[in-house]
Design a protein around this motif. Structure first.
Motif, PDB file in Angstrom:
ATOM      1  N   ARG A 166       8.508   9.477  -1.403  1.00  0.00           N
ATOM      2  CA  ARG A 166       8.519  10.617  -2.331  1.00  0.00           C
ATOM      3  C   ARG A 166       8.304  10.183  -3.786  1.00  0.00           C
ATOM      4  O   ARG A 166       8.770  10.832  -4.717  1.00  0.00           O
ATOM      5  N   ALA A 167       7.592   9.071  -3.938  1.00  0.00           N
ATOM      6  CA  ALA A 167       7.242   8.615  -5.281  1.00  0.00           C
ATOM      7  C   ALA A 167       5.916   9.213  -5.737  1.00  0.00           C
ATOM      8  O   ALA A 167       5.567   9.125  -6.915  1.00  0.00           O
ATOM      9  N   LEU A 168       5.183   9.804  -4.801  1.00  0.00           N
ATOM     10  CA  LEU A 168       3.860  10.341  -5.101  1.00  0.00           C
ATOM     11  C   LEU A 168       3.645  11.644  -4.346  1.00  0.00           C
ATOM     12  O   LEU A 168       3.935  11.732  -3.153  1.00  0.00           O
ATOM     13  N   GLN A 169       3.155  12.658  -5.027  1.00  0.00           N
ATOM     14  CA  GLN A 169       2.823  13.942  -4.417  1.00  0.00           C
ATOM     15  C   GLN A 169       1.310  14.125  -4.419  1.00  0.00           C
ATOM     16  O   GLN A 169       0.645  13.840  -5.418  1.00  0.00           O
ATOM     17  N   TYR A 195      -1.337  -0.910  -4.532  1.00  0.00           N
ATOM     18  CA  TYR A 195      -1.727  -1.696  -3.363  1.00  0.00           C
ATOM     19  C   TYR A 195      -0.551  -2.549  -2.926  1.00  0.00           C
ATOM     20  O   TYR A 195       0.434  -2.719  -3.659  1.00  0.00           O
ATOM     21  N   GLY A 196      -0.646  -3.098  -1.723  1.00  0.00           N
ATOM     22  CA  GLY A 196       0.417  -3.923  -1.167  1.00  0.00           C
ATOM     23  C   GLY A 196       0.437  -5.307  -1.788  1.00  0.00           C
ATOM     24  O   GLY A 196      -0.462  -5.696  -2.533  1.00  0.00           O
ATOM     25  N   GLY A 197       1.491  -6.052  -1.464  1.00  0.00           N
ATOM     26  CA  GLY A 197       1.619  -7.410  -1.968  1.00  0.00           C
ATOM     27  C   GLY A 197       2.258  -7.500  -3.338  1.00  0.00           C
ATOM     28  O   GLY A 197       2.414  -8.596  -3.880  1.00  0.00           O
ATOM     29  N   THR A 198       2.613  -6.356  -3.921  1.00  0.00           N
ATOM     30  CA  THR A 198       3.280  -6.331  -5.218  1.00  0.00           C
ATOM     31  C   THR A 198       4.510  -5.421  -5.120  1.00  0.00           C
ATOM     32  O   THR A 198       4.709  -4.721  -4.125  1.00  0.00           O
ATOM     33  N   SER A 199       5.322  -5.422  -6.173  1.00  0.00           N
ATOM     34  CA  SER A 199       6.561  -4.659  -6.165  1.00  0.00           C
ATOM     35  C   SER A 199       6.305  -3.163  -6.032  1.00  0.00           C
ATOM     36  O   SER A 199       5.582  -2.563  -6.830  1.00  0.00           O
ATOM     37  N   MET A 200       6.915  -2.559  -5.040  1.00  0.00           N
ATOM     38  CA  MET A 200       6.776  -1.119  -4.827  1.00  0.00           C
ATOM     39  C   MET A 200       7.582  -0.345  -5.870  1.00  0.00           C
ATOM     40  O   MET A 200       7.189   0.760  -6.274  1.00  0.00           O
ATOM     41  N   ASN A 201       8.685  -0.913  -6.326  1.00  0.00           N
ATOM     42  CA  ASN A 201       9.515  -0.234  -7.330  1.00  0.00           C
ATOM     43  C   ASN A 201       8.775  -0.061  -8.651  1.00  0.00           C
ATOM     44  O   ASN A 201       8.875   0.976  -9.308  1.00  0.00           O
ATOM     45  N   LYS A 202       8.009  -1.084  -9.055  1.00  0.00           N
ATOM     46  CA  LYS A 202       7.235  -0.981 -10.287  1.00  0.00           C
ATOM     47  C   LYS A 202       6.164   0.097 -10.165  1.00  0.00           C
ATOM     48  O   LYS A 202       5.872   0.821 -11.131  1.00  0.00           O
ATOM     49  N   GLN A 203       5.576   0.201  -8.964  1.00  0.00           N
ATOM     50  CA  GLN A 203       4.564   1.235  -8.755  1.00  0.00           C
ATOM     51  C   GLN A 203       5.198   2.626  -8.759  1.00  0.00           C
ATOM     52  O   GLN A 203       4.584   3.593  -9.236  1.00  0.00           O
ATOM     53  N   GLU A 219       7.776   3.481 -10.600  1.00  0.00           N
ATOM     54  CA  GLU A 219       8.004   3.774 -12.017  1.00  0.00           C
ATOM     55  C   GLU A 219       6.711   4.216 -12.699  1.00  0.00           C
ATOM     56  O   GLU A 219       6.706   5.147 -13.511  1.00  0.00           O
ATOM     57  N   ALA A 220       5.607   3.548 -12.362  1.00  0.00           N
ATOM     58  CA  ALA A 220       4.325   3.889 -12.976  1.00  0.00           C
ATOM     59  C   ALA A 220       3.865   5.284 -12.562  1.00  0.00           C
ATOM     60  O   ALA A 220       3.285   6.026 -13.358  1.00  0.00           O
TER      61      ALA A 220
END
Length: 450
Positions: free
Chosen positions: A139-142, A106-114, A116-117
């Motif tokens: 391209r972090a999610l397919q 979700y928004g409001g948090t670090s996109m980079n950490k998401q 990595e997850a």
């Protein structure tokens, strides 16, 4: 009510339900289970607080088999950050004995950490539409392996303007998938979305859209202005035994902050506030403090009306009447959950009377009116929005067209002329015809006069 033991569910799910203390299924869960298990597209309509989340999670998790696939096979879209966290928690509870891998974004948090997850193996992704779309573009999610799409609170998605993101997400998903949609109300926008993008959708409903929960007592106070509402609320909240856990809904972030400031003078240690301008950590801390009883009063906006599943709320107070009558149903649905009783109050001014009547029309019932207690002081102070607006007589920006001077009309007419471009060259060409060059046949010869 049917028992969960009558459902054809796995031993792992049955054990998780036993740990949670759930034995009987709610009507929406009983109706939804076989339809979702059949693989058909489905839209479920049920009053808020009737177990819609388990209604789609139970059959989905029952069909989810072990896989070495690293990309998510189930995508659940919800409108708010709080609802993402809530659904993830419910998945973890039900999948306790099945090793289900779930991730919320979700928004409001670090996109980079998401990012990595998401690089690790995930079975289920729960997301808000905007952040999901951003992660897909990065391209972090397919999404090519998604077999089931769940859209929870469809009407709120459309009310919050997520239609554009939803359509883009539909185009990125595989054509062959099961679509599962749940909501508390069926609006025209939802009907249009279903008609435009889905075929052969099975509809299940356990209540007419807009029907109030029978175990919620509803009352209304006619109040002249904002600060009289504050005085009334301050008076009511003195009774901590009756108003033991109170959720107060306002129409805007500005109203939320202003009301918090006014009530904090009397209930400083008992009150908290959340809205979309607060940081995620602040919002989660406020919800936790309210849920655990550290604070008994929580002020919030309509954005949070669907993302809150809090225990044993005694009162829902509509400090402002919602613009859309369906939102009233979602607000009061925060109380009277799981067959318990609750109370809903509406504080309305003359300007809000029409909106209150629209709610009564939707519910096909009248909200019981109450008389203002004599102890409540009638305030004379008005907010900026309530103050009468004065138009300056000599302000040219506010003048009627008939009052404008000739100079204004002359300038206005001049501005209406079309810019034809290259005026100098055009005038010269019209006056002198085509200019001669050395290459012309009659260059140097004078034009014969007639």
């Amino acid at each position: 009510m049917a028992s969960f033991s009558d459902f054809k569910i796995s031993n792992a799910l049955q054990k998780a339900l036993t740990d949670l203390g759930f034995d009987k299924a709610t009507p929406i869960q009983e109706l939804a289970f076989p339809v979702v298990m059949s693989g058909k597209d489905v839209v479920g309509i049920a009053q808020t607080g009737t177990g819609k989340t388990f209604g789609y999670l139970l059959p989905i998790l029952n069909m989810l088999s072990f896989s070495k696939e690293i990309h998510p096979r189930i995508l659940i879209l919800v409108p708010t950050r709080e609802l993402v966290i809530q659904v993830v928690e419910e998945v973890e509870k039900l999948g306790k004995y099945a090793s289900v891998r779930v991730l919320g974004v979700y928004g409001g948090t670090s996109m980079n950490k998401q990012k990595e997850a998401l690089a690790s193996v995930t079975d289920i992704v729960v997301a808000t539409p905007a952040r999901l779309y951003d992660l897909v573009l990065a391209r972090a999610l397919q999404l090519k392996h998604v077999r089931r799409l769940v859209i929870d609170e469809v009407d709120v998605m459309l009310d919050l303007g997520f239609r554009f993101q939803l359509i883009n997400i539909f185009e990125l998903l595989p054509q062959r998938r099961q679509n599962i949609m749940f909501s508390a109300t069926m609006t025209d926008d939802v009907e249009k979305l279903i008609h435009d993008f889905f075929k052969g959708v099975a509809k299940i409903a356990v209540a007419v859209s807009g029907t109030p929960l029978e175990n919620i007592a509803q009352y209304a106070y006619a109040v002249p202005n904002f600060y009289t509402k504050v005085n009334l609320l301050e008076y009511l909240l003195k009774d901590a035994d009756d108003y033991r856990k109170v959720l107060v809904f306002v129409s805007s972030k500005r109203s939320a902050d202003l009301l918090f400031k006014e009530l904090a003078e009397f209930y400083n240690d008992e009150i908290c506030v959340i809205h979309s301008n607060k940081t995620q950590n602040y919002r989660l801390r406020s919800i936790n403090q309210f849920d655990t009883g550290q604070n008994r009063i929580l002020i919030t906006t309509d954005v949070m009306a669907r993302g809150l599943d809090l225990n044993e709320i005694s009162h829902v107070i509509n400090f402002d009447v919602p613009r859309f009558p369906e939102n009233y149903m979602h607000r009061i649905g925060r109380t009277g959950r799981a067959e318990k009783t609750g109370t809903a109050l509406v504080l309305y001014t003359d300007a809000e009377r029409e909106a209150k009547e629209a709610i009564e029309t939707l519910m096909e019932m009248k909200i019981t009116p109450l008389t203002l207690p004599p102890e409540v002081e009638m305030a004379t102070q008005l907010t900026y929005d309530e103050q009468p607006k004065h138009v300056e007589r000599e302000n040219p920006l506010k003048q009627n067209e008939d009052e404008r001077g000739s100079g204004f009309h002359e300038k206005s007419d001049k501005k209406k002329k079309q810019n034809q471009g290259g005026s100098y060259k055009r005038i010269i060409k019209k006056k002198y015809s085509k200019p001669k060059t050395r290459g012309d046949k009659n260059y140097g010869k004078k034009k014969r006069r007639k």
